[in-house]
Every structure is written in C-alpha cells, then in structure tokens.
Design a protein around this motif. Structure first.
Motif, PDB file in Angstrom:
ATOM      1  N   THR A   1       0.836  -1.206   0.000  1.00  0.00           N
ATOM      2  CA  THR A   1       0.000   0.000   0.000  1.00  0.00           C
ATOM      3  C   THR A   1       0.871   1.255   0.000  1.00  0.00           C
ATOM      4  O   THR A   1       1.994   1.260   0.508  1.00  0.00           O
ATOM      5  CB  THR A   1      -0.924   0.027   1.214  1.00  0.00           C
ATOM      6  OG1 THR A   1      -0.140   0.101   2.412  1.00  0.00           O
ATOM      7  CG2 THR A   1      -1.805  -1.213   1.266  1.00  0.00           C
ATOM      8  N   PHE A   2       0.319   2.331  -0.543  1.00  0.00           N
ATOM      9  CA  PHE A   2       1.063   3.592  -0.597  1.00  0.00           C
ATOM     10  C   PHE A   2       1.361   4.107   0.811  1.00  0.00           C
ATOM     11  O   PHE A   2       2.446   4.633   1.079  1.00  0.00           O
ATOM     12  CB  PHE A   2       0.256   4.628  -1.388  1.00  0.00           C
ATOM     13  CG  PHE A   2       0.950   5.950  -1.511  1.00  0.00           C
ATOM     14  CD1 PHE A   2       1.972   6.142  -2.435  1.00  0.00           C
ATOM     15  CD2 PHE A   2       0.581   7.018  -0.694  1.00  0.00           C
ATOM     16  CE1 PHE A   2       2.626   7.361  -2.536  1.00  0.00           C
ATOM     17  CE2 PHE A   2       1.227   8.241  -0.798  1.00  0.00           C
ATOM     18  CZ  PHE A   2       2.252   8.408  -1.722  1.00  0.00           C
ATOM     19  N   SER A   3       0.415   3.933   1.712  1.00  0.00           N
ATOM     20  CA  SER A   3       0.623   4.411   3.086  1.00  0.00           C
ATOM     21  C   SER A   3       1.781   3.669   3.748  1.00  0.00           C
ATOM     22  O   SER A   3       2.561   4.261   4.506  1.00  0.00           O
ATOM     23  CB  SER A   3      -0.660   4.235   3.905  1.00  0.00           C
ATOM     24  OG  SER A   3      -1.048   2.870   3.950  1.00  0.00           O
ATOM     25  N   ALA A   4       1.909   2.361   3.459  1.00  0.00           N
ATOM     26  CA  ALA A   4       3.011   1.583   4.037  1.00  0.00           C
ATOM     27  C   ALA A   4       4.352   2.054   3.481  1.00  0.00           C
ATOM     28  O   ALA A   4       5.343   2.145   4.206  1.00  0.00           O
ATOM     29  CB  ALA A   4       2.810   0.103   3.747  1.00  0.00           C
TER      30      ALA A   4
ATOM     31  N   LYS B   1       4.982   5.056   2.223  1.00  0.00           N
ATOM     32  CA  LYS B   1       5.233   6.405   2.730  1.00  0.00           C
ATOM     33  C   LYS B   1       5.795   6.355   4.140  1.00  0.00           C
ATOM     34  O   LYS B   1       6.733   7.101   4.493  1.00  0.00           O
ATOM     35  CB  LYS B   1       3.931   7.207   2.693  1.00  0.00           C
ATOM     36  CG  LYS B   1       4.118   8.672   3.062  1.00  0.00           C
ATOM     37  CD  LYS B   1       2.801   9.440   2.910  1.00  0.00           C
ATOM     38  CE  LYS B   1       3.007  10.924   3.258  1.00  0.00           C
ATOM     39  NZ  LYS B   1       1.751  11.687   3.093  1.00  0.00           N
ATOM     40  N   GLU B   2       5.260   5.468   4.959  1.00  0.00           N
ATOM     41  CA  GLU B   2       5.760   5.314   6.325  1.00  0.00           C
ATOM     42  C   GLU B   2       7.180   4.764   6.317  1.00  0.00           C
ATOM     43  O   GLU B   2       8.042   5.221   7.087  1.00  0.00           O
ATOM     44  CB  GLU B   2       4.831   4.378   7.109  1.00  0.00           C
ATOM     45  CG  GLU B   2       5.274   4.146   8.541  1.00  0.00           C
ATOM     46  CD  GLU B   2       4.374   3.161   9.263  1.00  0.00           C
ATOM     47  OE1 GLU B   2       4.704   2.774  10.392  1.00  0.00           O
ATOM     48  OE2 GLU B   2       3.327   2.768   8.679  1.00  0.00           O
TER      49      GLU B   2
ATOM     50  N   GLY C   1       8.095   9.493   4.620  1.00  0.00           N
ATOM     51  CA  GLY C   1       7.487  10.517   3.772  1.00  0.00           C
ATOM     52  C   GLY C   1       8.360  10.877   2.593  1.00  0.00           C
ATOM     53  O   GLY C   1       8.383  12.035   2.162  1.00  0.00           O
TER      54      GLY C   1
ATOM     55  N   CYS D   1       3.515  -0.776  -5.985  1.00  0.00           N
ATOM     56  CA  CYS D   1       2.331  -0.043  -5.530  1.00  0.00           C
ATOM     57  C   CYS D   1       1.724   0.663  -6.732  1.00  0.00           C
ATOM     58  O   CYS D   1       2.434   1.344  -7.482  1.00  0.00           O
ATOM     59  CB  CYS D   1       2.712   0.975  -4.452  1.00  0.00           C
ATOM     60  SG  CYS D   1       1.350   2.064  -3.973  1.00  0.00           S
TER      61      CYS D   1
ATOM     62  N   GLU E   1      -1.513   2.899  -6.882  1.00  0.00           N
ATOM     63  CA  GLU E   1      -2.689   3.556  -6.311  1.00  0.00           C
ATOM     64  C   GLU E   1      -2.834   4.925  -6.956  1.00  0.00           C
ATOM     65  O   GLU E   1      -1.921   5.747  -6.895  1.00  0.00           O
ATOM     66  CB  GLU E   1      -2.557   3.690  -4.797  1.00  0.00           C
ATOM     67  CG  GLU E   1      -2.603   2.369  -4.047  1.00  0.00           C
ATOM     68  CD  GLU E   1      -2.555   2.547  -2.542  1.00  0.00           C
ATOM     69  OE1 GLU E   1      -2.774   3.699  -2.082  1.00  0.00           O
ATOM     70  OE2 GLU E   1      -2.306   1.558  -1.839  1.00  0.00           O
TER      71      GLU E   1
ATOM     72  N   ASN F   1       0.060   6.916  -8.648  1.00  0.00           N
ATOM     73  CA  ASN F   1       1.353   6.443  -8.147  1.00  0.00           C
ATOM     74  C   ASN F   1       1.703   5.091  -8.744  1.00  0.00           C
ATOM     75  O   ASN F   1       0.908   4.150  -8.673  1.00  0.00           O
ATOM     76  CB  ASN F   1       1.326   6.335  -6.617  1.00  0.00           C
ATOM     77  CG  ASN F   1       1.140   7.674  -5.950  1.00  0.00           C
ATOM     78  OD1 ASN F   1       1.942   8.578  -6.133  1.00  0.00           O
ATOM     79  ND2 ASN F   1       0.059   7.810  -5.183  1.00  0.00           N
TER      80      ASN F   1
END
Length: 450
Positions: free
Chosen positions: A121-124, A126-127, A131, A192, A194, A197
């Motif tokens: 996932t993009f959030s994973a 990014k973390e 960032g 990824c 999404e 992206n």
C-alpha cells in the motif's frame, strides 16, 4: 476312539453324513455306487453368490469413477496451460499483501522462483520512507528513495510519470520483474499502484554504484585489479542470466557503471530494468521506433538500425570493461581529445600494443599483464561495430573468469610478467578485428539518448 472306517465294495446307498468326511476321520467308501456326497445348503450357496456379485459391482463402480476423474483432469490441464500466459499480469497484480508479506518477523518476503509480486500500500511505503524524505538517486524510471520496512532496508523507485497513462506498461513491468531471480541482479520485492502512483520496491544495495567508486579519486583506490575483475564477473553473470536464463530472453538496454550496484561485500548486482525488453523467441531481437540507452554506452549499430539484440548489451558491457581498466569515463574530450570517447581511444592504444597507457594509474604494480590483456582483448571484441563480430555474454563471462584464474595464480604457474615489466608494448592477438571507422560514430548524433 474310532479314527477310520472302510466300507469299500458294498452296496450301501444314500447320502454320506458330513461327520464322516472331515479331515480328522479316514473314511474309504469307493465301490459303493449308491452312496452320494452331501448337497450344499441353499443358504450357503446364496451367501457365496451374493458376495461374488457385490465385489464385482464395487470393482465396476470404482473403475468407472476412476476413468471419469482422469478424463476431467485431462480436460482441465490444457485449459490452464493456455490461459496461464493471458492471466499472468492479472494474477500478479491481484496478489496483495496485508499491507506487505512477511517471512519470520524481520524480513520482507520474496518468492524466489515464483512469478509473484507483492502489492504494498502507498501508506506503508510512505511510512517506510519517512514521507519520501531520503532521496538516494535518480534513474531512468524516476527518483529513488531509501526506506526501511520491518527491519529490511529497501530502495523505492517512484515513477516520474504521474499521468494515468502507461498503466498497462506498468503491469508489464511488474510481470517482467517478478520472474527475474538471480544473485547478481537486484531483487525485486513488490509494487504499488494507487491512483497516479506507480512505485517499484527493491532490496537496498549498500555501497552504491560502480560509477561512484570507479570515478571517485578516493574510492577508486580501494578497488584493486582483482576486485574489479570480480565485480565484472558478477555483472556478466547477471546479464548472461537475462540473455540465457529467462524465457523469453531479456535485453537490458541500458548497461552502464551506474546500473551496476555494489553490496556490503563489494559484490556486484545489475540494476534498473526499467528499459528492459523481452526478446522474441525466434530472432532474439527487438525493433523499436526510438533508441534507448546512455551516450557512450549505446550500441551504434542499434542506434543506426533501431534493431536491438543481445549483442547491444555486449557492446555496452565492453565499454564498462574499458572503464574498469582505465578508470576513465566513456565520454570525455579532456581525456580523449579528438577521439572523444573511450572506445576510439582504447582501440587506438591496443592496436599499437600499448597496454600500460590504457591502465588506471592507481592500478600500476597490482596486476599480472596476462590477465589485463585477457580483459582488454574481450573488451575490444565486445565493442566491434557489427554485432555478429561480438562474443556472446556467456563468452565474455568465461573470459573474465580466465583473467581471474590468471590473477589468482590458479592457472599457468610460470612467472607472470607484472605491470611494471620493462616492455610497455605487447603484440595483440592475431584474431581479426572489425575496427570501426571514426566516421561511422562521428556522423551519429544522440539527441534522444541520456
């Protein structure tokens, strides 16, 4: 106790009792035509008959079921085989992690040998990258960021193309990367996709690129001749795998020192398959409308004809070998003058038998002249103007291995002349070379190349 009875040759009649026919009692009754053996009871015959019919019926049912199962299995197998290639992209893109797959507690999973890519996932991502705070490079695909995910260091490549176009190309890219598994190639972990992206996640290779070391005045001193040979062999093995170990074969298209990464043990891994192309099964070629590659490394024959072959990678790798020998960049008016590139300059020196003028000054006194000539020879063969005159990548790999054996002294135990030998000129082999006229490359401009 009565154990036997003999009644032969009398006129007895009737049915003989069962008790007289047991094995424990000897009974002789021949010569009495009127005596009859006892008849089987009807219920006994019925039991035997029923058992026989039941066993036969069970056998027939099992046989029919077995034939039906085999028939269904044979019908399904071709269907799966035919649809495997069609569904490959879909299968890969639909395999997702939660948010990413783990093996054990501290390492990301990589399915070695399986055509599977994990969706992260993009959030994973990014973390993991803080960032996207630590940029470590810029490649043909886009910027590259450092990250750490569950204890494993990763390199995250973010596509510079933020448009919605190219979605199918991205799927093809993931499909290609997911089936490449070799220790001399940078491992692909996941992807990824999404919104706009399009991100590729690889293992992080600690010591940067070969370019960073070979063209840095301080770092290059740590690369002696044997280290350079081992790096060249690793890279050659990776390219040989792409050409011969993948089906269909893969042509890298952008072989250069900045795409050869060095791990913590200074072993090489080939990277950046963003420009890679699958070769056709029949011709091992790929026709493209626009030549891709990097100035100084690109195969002039490919640029002129737009026909990409495995020999295009061989040409580029030949330039890399010349860089390893000389420590010089592929294009430099300051270094090469009117020759302007490393190929013309090196070919001119080698044709005169002048090997020491080609050698990186920091290597002087650290190599055996025979191993150096072995690499110089295969490098010049690799940059011949016509692809048919160049060796295959596997032959280049073997030549490098020979040079390593010579350098390590495992072959030819006689006294090798060192690089400080009194004679700076060695007669080159008598193998015919397809020397490139200077007009051929001088008349080519490279506006679309990086």
């Amino acid at each position: 106790m009565l154990l036997s009875r003999y009644i032969q040759n009398n006129n007895f009649t009737g049915e003989i009792p069962h008790a007289l026919l047991t094995k424990k009692f000897l009974f002789k009754y021949d010569g009495n035509p009127g005596l009859n053996l006892p008849r089987r009871r009807k219920n006994e015959l019925a039991i035997v008959l029923a058992t026989t019919i039941g066993a036969f019926a069970t056998f027939v049912v099992l046989l029919v079921l077995g034939c039906f199962w085999l028939l269904r299995a044979r019908q399904r197998k071709p269907e799966k085989s035919d649809n495997r290639e069609k569904n490959n992209s879909l299968r890969i893109m639909s395999r997702t992690s939660t948010p990413y797959p783990l093996v054990g507690s501290t390492s990301l999973a990589i399915d070695e040998g399986l055509d599977v890519a994990y969706c992260i996932t993009f959030s994973a991502i990014k973390e993991a990258t803080g960032g996207f705070s630590k940029k470590i490079g810029e490649g043909s695909y886009g910027p590259v960021y450092y990250g750490k995910m569950e204890g494993k260091e990763i390199a995250v490549k973010v596509s510079a193309d933020l448009s919605s176009h190219g979605a199918q190309q991205f799927i093809n890219e993931v499909t290609l990367l997911s089936r490449i598994h070799h220790k001399s190639l940078v491992s692909f972990i996941g992807y990824c996709q999404e919104e706009s992206n399009k991100i590729l996640v690889y293992e992080y290779v600690h010591n940067g690129s070969l370019r960073d070391h070979i063209h840095d005045s301080v770092k290059k001193t740590n690369l002696d001749w044997l280290s350079r040979l081992l790096i060249a062999e690793d890279a050659a093995k990776g390219l040989t795998y792409l050409h011969n170990g993948c089906n269909p074969a893969i042509i890298h298209r952008d072989v250069k020192t900045s795409n050869i990464l060095l791990d913590i043990n200074m072993r090489a891994k080939v990277s950046d398959f963003g420009l890679s192309k699958q070769a056709t099964d029949n011709s091992f070629t790929h026709i493209s409308s626009v030549a891709r590659g990097t100035v100084g490394y690109v195969d002039p024959e490919y640029y002129a004809s737009q026909q990409l072959t495995d020999k295009s990678d061989v040409y580029s790798f030949g330039v890399v070998l010349l860089e390893l020998i000389s420590g010089k960049k592929p294009i430099s008016v300051q270094d090469y003058g009117v020759d302007w590139n490393i190929v013309h300059w090196a070919r001119s020196l080698i044709s005169e038998g002048d090997i020491t003028s080609l050698v990186d000054p920091c290597l002087v006194g650290t190599f055996k002249i025979e191993s150096l000539w072995r690499i110089a020879e295969i490098a010049i063969l690799s940059v011949q103007i016509h692809g048919t005159s160049r060796p295959k990548m596997q032959e280049v790999e073997l030549a490098i291995h020979d040079a390593i054996n010579i350098e390590m002294g495992s072959k030819d135990k006689t006294n090798h002349a060192s690089s400080t030998a009194s004679s700076d000129h060695v007669r080159f082999s008598s193998m015919p070379f397809d020397f490139m006229s200077s007009n051929f490359q001088n008349n080519i401009n490279f506006p679309s190349l990086r």
